[in-house]
Motif scaffolding. Structure first.
Motif, PDB file in Angstrom:
ATOM      1  N   LEU A 169      40.230  54.742  37.488  1.00  0.00           N
ATOM      2  CA  LEU A 169      39.260  53.589  37.788  1.00  0.00           C
ATOM      3  C   LEU A 169      39.643  52.747  36.579  1.00  0.00           C
ATOM      4  N   LYS A 170      39.815  51.548  36.471  1.00  0.00           N
ATOM      5  CA  LYS A 170      39.788  50.639  35.666  1.00  0.00           C
ATOM      6  C   LYS A 170      39.800  49.285  36.047  1.00  0.00           C
ATOM      7  N   PRO A 171      39.453  48.266  35.344  1.00  0.00           N
ATOM      8  CA  PRO A 171      39.454  46.956  35.693  1.00  0.00           C
ATOM      9  C   PRO A 171      40.532  46.357  36.446  1.00  0.00           C
ATOM     10  N   ASP A 172      41.765  46.970  36.084  1.00  0.00           N
ATOM     11  CA  ASP A 172      43.040  46.478  36.615  1.00  0.00           C
ATOM     12  C   ASP A 172      43.023  46.780  38.197  1.00  0.00           C
ATOM     13  N   ASN A 173      42.607  48.042  38.420  1.00  0.00           N
ATOM     14  CA  ASN A 173      42.552  48.579  39.910  1.00  0.00           C
ATOM     15  C   ASN A 173      41.469  48.595  40.517  1.00  0.00           C
ATOM     16  N   ILE A 174      40.344  47.404  40.138  1.00  0.00           N
ATOM     17  CA  ILE A 174      39.274  47.063  41.111  1.00  0.00           C
ATOM     18  C   ILE A 174      39.598  45.474  41.215  1.00  0.00           C
ATOM     19  N   PHE A 175      39.364  45.080  42.582  1.00  0.00           N
ATOM     20  CA  PHE A 175      39.688  43.589  42.939  1.00  0.00           C
ATOM     21  C   PHE A 175      38.362  43.224  43.289  1.00  0.00           C
ATOM     22  N   VAL A 176      38.145  41.744  43.097  1.00  0.00           N
ATOM     23  CA  VAL A 176      36.863  41.094  43.289  1.00  0.00           C
ATOM     24  C   VAL A 176      37.363  40.046  44.303  1.00  0.00           C
TER      25      VAL A 176
END
Length: 591
Positions: free
Chosen positions: A414-421
């Motif tokens: 889990l990290k910002p690159d693996n979370i999409f908005v």
């Protein structure tokens, strides 16, 4: 959404040959009027054999309870059907415990309806689940489980009973006896040729372990490799022998012979994994199985991601493996498992795997196309974002992660690159390449599975230190992301990525988030700090508890600020001061 059936081929390919057992069972009422024992064996085929295994169950209805026969029949049939209905991402122990807990409460509830303990639904329960190269034993009561190996019979279970005389025994544990159930669990490594014997007390009360061992040894000397027919023949003979010894109870036995274990030959496994070719690196305009590349979304050493459209113009994301790993069986296994995992996580906050109607000509998978930006990009445009905006997104992240955990799966990256908005401000967790699936980890393979660690800035200390993580590792990562969204920078002054030993982590300096962003309340900082504890045991129990604390304002105890007397009442201050000085002067004069 469902994938084409070939997407599930990844699991059978991990083992060139599947587990094979020969089995037999027998049950007889003996001298009693009715048979209160129940037995059952299920050997599934195909994918179910790999993910859930073979189940053997034996149960003995407690004779002092009028409905013991119904209890044993219910326990055997319901356990087998309900166990195979649990998610194939769950471990055997988790699946079995959840089924048995539910089954026990149901039987206990049925017994309570009669308001008479003598009419309760109570029975013993012993089961073996054979999955891959391991047998999982679940046991409560005084039925027994034995293993026969190299001429030696070993009792694997222990009787949950107490003796009040030579002839009278009372169960201390059984299904339906109490609302709470404690089940013995044991994992036993299998060897080809192992024999497992399950019996009820109608047999082992009249035959000693030594006598059963001698009887089985003699039978196997005539039949070194047992067939189904011979396994059943042995059970019949064991029941008959016990009857001759004047057994006074129902008699049941099951015999299971391990005829073949999954192949552990690496070459066989690789050949099966490599059955589909790797797609070549693609440029805009190229096509694969009718999907045309319109954009190259991402390229790395490990994989490529493209935006593609089908013949109807609908957009998808296509992920393909890197040709750098063409001969790496462990990499191919992990890549194939990505779509397998994604297909089983059903959440609006996790990217969904796209359905495909036609067979694939190469190794790849499709997901829904997401329009928006990654959380990493979002952070660039939202430095020290408002608390309410952060909470709205973090809630969705937690719900997505919770969907993984309900399937006994850790995301682990889990990290910002693996979370999409998305443009609708909906969070989507992407990339399943580092997932740890408990149920899959139980499947033996000759592959040396590479442990892909997440990005160090967001990874829990126990993962970096090589310990076995649980769901609190993902919790740590969520807390780091939430901290960064609120503070505009990483916690611990950005030093997490430099920690390699336990001492390194213990030396980290935590700076409160409200010192970096005064708009963050102090109580929220305490929740984040707890979730980022170096020791997992000090964190919240799970992500659900964390998000509840994070979103629930905590009224701190009101601290009365001590205002100096000179500010509150200057006149009184000088009066008191004058009196003190006068007294001091008198004392000095007297001395």
């Amino acid at each position: 959404m469902s994938l084409e059936s070939s997407s599930d081929d990844v699991l059978p390919t991990l083992q060139a040959n599947q587990l094979s057992l020969h089995v037999g069972q027998a049950s007889d009422k003996g001298v009693k009027a009715s048979n209160e024992d129940a037995v059952g064996i299920r050997i599934p085929s195909g994918l179910m054999l790999t993910t859930k295994g073979i189940v053997s169950v034996i149960s003995d209805g407690v004779s002092t309870a009028e409905n013991g026969a119904q209890a044993s029949a219910i326990s055997v049939s319901n356990f087998i059907s309900d166990y195979y209905s649990t998610p194939d991402t769950w471990s055997v122990q988790t699946s079995s415990n959840k089924v048995l807990t539910s089954l026990n409460r149901w039987l206990y509830g049925l017994g309570q309806d009669y308001r008479d303990a003598r009419r309760g639904y109570v029975c013993t329960f012993s089961a073996l689940v054979f999955k891959s190269c391991t047998a999982h034993m679940l046991h409560v009561g005084d039925s027994r489980v034995y293993r026969f190996r190299a001429g030696e019979l070993v009792k694997l279970s222990r009787d949950h009973s107490t003796s009040v005389s030579e002839t009278r025994h009372y169960l201390t544990r059984a299904l339906g006896m109490d609302v709470n159930l404690e089940v013995d669990y044991k994992a036993i490594s299998l060897e080809q040729g192992d024999v497992f014997l399950l019996t009820t007390d109608g047999i082992h009360d009249v035959l000693t372990d030594h006598e059963m061992s001698h009887f089985l040894l003699g039978f196997m000397s005539k039949h070194p490799q047992l067939s189904d027919q011979q396994c059943e023949q042995f059970c019949d003979q064991l029941v008959h022998k016990s009857l001759q010894l004047q057994s006074k109870d129902n008699l049941s036995a099951q015999l299971l012979y391990v005829a073949r274990l999954p192949s552990q030959a690496i070459d066989d496994v690789y050949q099966r994994l490599a059955s589909k070719p790797f797609p070549p690196p693609m440029d805009v305009g190229m096509k694969l199985d009718g999907y045309q590349v319109t954009h190259i979304v991402h390229q790395s050493q490990r994989s490529q991601v493209y935006r593609v459209v089908n013949q109807e113009g609908k957009a998808f994301c296509m992920k393909t493996p890197s040709v750098n790993y063409l001969d790496d069986a462990a990499y191919i296994e992990r890549f194939m498992l990505e779509s397998w995992v994604g297909n089983r996580i059903n959440s609006p906050y996790v990217v969904s795997i796209a359905e495909q109607q036609q067979a694939k000509s190469a190794l790849y998978y499709l997901t829904e196309f997401l329009d928006g930006l990654s959380l990493a990009e979002w952070l660039v445009h939202h430095k020290k974002a408002p608390v309410e905006d952060v909470l709205r997104l973090v809630k969705q992240i937690e719900l997505g992660v919770r969907a993984f955990h309900r399937k006994e799966t850790l995301h682990q990256d889990l990290k910002p690159d693996n979370i999409f908005v998305t443009r609708q401000n909906t969070v989507k967790i992407i990339d399943f390449g580092s997932c740890h699936i408990k149920g899959i980890a139980e499947i033996s393979t000759p592959l040396i599975r590479d442990q892909i660690l997440g990005t160090a800035d967001y990874t829990a200390p126990e993962v970096i230190l090589g310990y076995q993580p649980d769901s609190r590792a993902d919790l740590f990562s969520i807390a780091v992301i939430a901290f960064e969204m609120l503070a505009g920078e990483l916690p611990f002054k950005g030093q997490l990525n430099k920690c390699h030993t336990r001492q390194d982590f213990l030396k980290l300096d935590y700076v409160s988030v409200y010192k970096l962003n005064p708009m963050v309340p102090e109580w929220m900082d305490k929740v984040l700090k707890q979730a980022m504890s170096i020791e997992p045991a000090f964190r919240q129990a799970d992500t659900c508890e964390f998000i509840h604390q994070l979103c629930t304002p905590k009224q701190e105890g009101v601290t009365k600020v001590s205002v100096p007397l000179i500010d509150r009442n200057p006149l009184k201050f000088w009066q008191v001061t004058s009196i003190i000085l006068f007294i001091s002067l008198v004392i000095s004069l007297l001395n």
